[in-house]
Design a protein around this motif. Sequence first.
Motif, mmCIF file in Angstrom:
data_model
loop_
_atom_site.group_PDB
_atom_site.id
_atom_site.type_symbol
_atom_site.label_atom_id
_atom_site.label_comp_id
_atom_site.label_asym_id
_atom_site.label_seq_id
_atom_site.Cartn_x
_atom_site.Cartn_y
_atom_site.Cartn_z
ATOM 1 N N LYS A 193 -4.026 -2.511 -12.294
ATOM 2 C CA LYS A 193 -3.036 -3.384 -12.284
ATOM 3 C C LYS A 193 -3.251 -4.523 -13.188
ATOM 4 C CE LYS A 193 -2.838 -0.915 -7.522
ATOM 5 N NZ LYS A 193 -4.345 0.143 -7.726
ATOM 6 N N TYR A 243 -0.822 -8.252 -14.083
ATOM 7 C CA TYR A 243 -0.277 -8.790 -13.325
ATOM 8 C C TYR A 243 0.105 -10.053 -15.045
ATOM 9 C CZ TYR A 243 1.025 -14.296 -11.758
ATOM 10 O OH TYR A 243 1.576 -15.034 -11.781
ATOM 11 N N GLU A 265 1.988 -12.955 -17.339
ATOM 12 C CA GLU A 265 3.453 -14.254 -18.135
ATOM 13 C C GLU A 265 3.423 -14.264 -18.838
ATOM 14 O OE1 GLU A 265 1.558 -17.739 -16.096
ATOM 15 O OE2 GLU A 265 0.680 -17.210 -14.001
ATOM 16 N N VAL A 293 7.431 -12.853 -15.470
ATOM 17 C CA VAL A 293 6.133 -12.681 -14.595
ATOM 18 C C VAL A 293 6.338 -11.123 -14.952
ATOM 19 C CG1 VAL A 293 4.894 -12.543 -12.872
ATOM 20 C CG2 VAL A 293 6.035 -15.249 -14.031
ATOM 21 N N LEU A 329 4.355 -7.118 -13.200
ATOM 22 C CA LEU A 329 3.496 -6.963 -12.378
ATOM 23 C C LEU A 329 3.448 -4.928 -12.621
ATOM 24 C CD1 LEU A 329 4.131 -8.335 -8.862
ATOM 25 C CD2 LEU A 329 2.415 -9.020 -10.360
ATOM 26 N N GLU A 354 -12.241 -7.611 -12.751
ATOM 27 C CA GLU A 354 -10.718 -9.039 -13.091
ATOM 28 C C GLU A 354 -11.673 -9.048 -14.040
ATOM 29 O OE1 GLU A 354 -7.980 -11.093 -10.646
ATOM 30 O OE2 GLU A 354 -9.487 -12.550 -12.307
ATOM 31 N N ARG A 396 -9.249 -11.887 -17.054
ATOM 32 C CA ARG A 396 -7.978 -13.063 -16.756
ATOM 33 C C ARG A 396 -8.554 -14.081 -17.825
ATOM 34 N NH1 ARG A 396 -6.316 -16.564 -12.010
ATOM 35 N NH2 ARG A 396 -6.932 -13.812 -10.829
ATOM 36 N N MET A 407 3.978 -11.930 -0.798
ATOM 37 C CA MET A 407 4.356 -12.284 -2.455
ATOM 38 C C MET A 407 6.101 -12.120 -1.497
ATOM 39 S SD MET A 407 2.690 -9.153 -4.312
ATOM 40 C CE MET A 407 3.755 -10.085 -6.016
ATOM 41 N N VAL A 463 7.205 -3.567 -8.698
ATOM 42 C CA VAL A 463 5.323 -3.376 -7.791
ATOM 43 C C VAL A 463 4.843 -2.098 -7.986
ATOM 44 C CG1 VAL A 463 3.766 -4.417 -6.221
ATOM 45 C CG2 VAL A 463 5.712 -5.491 -6.754
ATOM 46 N N LEU A 500 -0.422 -9.529 -1.839
ATOM 47 C CA LEU A 500 -1.870 -9.341 -3.107
ATOM 48 C C LEU A 500 -2.798 -9.994 -2.438
ATOM 49 C CD1 LEU A 500 -2.310 -9.033 -5.736
ATOM 50 C CD2 LEU A 500 -1.798 -11.154 -5.849
ATOM 51 N N LEU A 528 -8.230 -10.883 -7.614
ATOM 52 C CA LEU A 528 -7.413 -10.022 -7.365
ATOM 53 C C LEU A 528 -7.698 -8.688 -7.458
ATOM 54 C CD1 LEU A 528 -4.120 -11.016 -9.775
ATOM 55 C CD2 LEU A 528 -4.778 -11.970 -8.233
ATOM 56 N N PHE A 549 -2.430 -4.582 -4.477
ATOM 57 C CA PHE A 549 -1.309 -4.922 -4.441
ATOM 58 C C PHE A 549 -0.622 -4.332 -2.918
ATOM 59 C CE2 PHE A 549 -0.217 -4.405 -8.903
ATOM 60 C CZ PHE A 549 0.279 -5.782 -9.349
#
Length: 192
Positions: free
Chosen positions: A36, A38, A40, A45, A47, A84, A86, A117, A141, A154, A179, A182
């Motif tokens: 999944k 996320y 920016e 933003v 998803l 995850e 990042r 959310m 989503v 989330l 994260l 969802f």
Amino acid sequence: MGKIQKITSTCKRYETELPQKQAGEIVKQKFPGEAKLYLEMDDQVLLGLYDRGVWRVRPDGQGIWDSFPWEHVQKLVIFNEEQELRLVRRGQYFLGRLRRDEACGSQAYVMDEEQKMWGEGQRADEAWSVLRSSRGASVWVPEVLGIDGGAIGLRVRKYFEFPNATEKRGLVAQIDERLLEFCPWPNHRGCV
């Protein structure tokens, strides 16, 4: 709020500047299957889903990228239940970390919690939902089941350490978070 558990986890930091191509190779290597997203971006933003080099951020075909628009990404978080990645932009490059919960890692204390959310969710099709706020904003989503007319959450895992009292750093310190998924927010009770 969840309960504190003891698990094993590793954290690899990418402290040297990664060019866009190298960041993309790390994503392919660490996430060979579905994950999944996320994102920016410069102006929004998003998803979505990542699966074997294909990036999806909308179910209507407008947001499917075979070639990812790295030049517009300010922050990328790609995740699944186990790990995850990042990455955050710094100039033309990216810095970040990979957090992975695995048997050969160091011991860590964690707590899973859900965070609501904004907006109310509506099922768009069997694989996507859309969140709409009262102010008119919306975001797609992926894969949240059973949310018609409800909210979306989330699931987040927070990592803690308990410093020795002689270190004078307090009783507990949150050292990381990642994260997990969802999830539906049924009856505003949460999903964990």
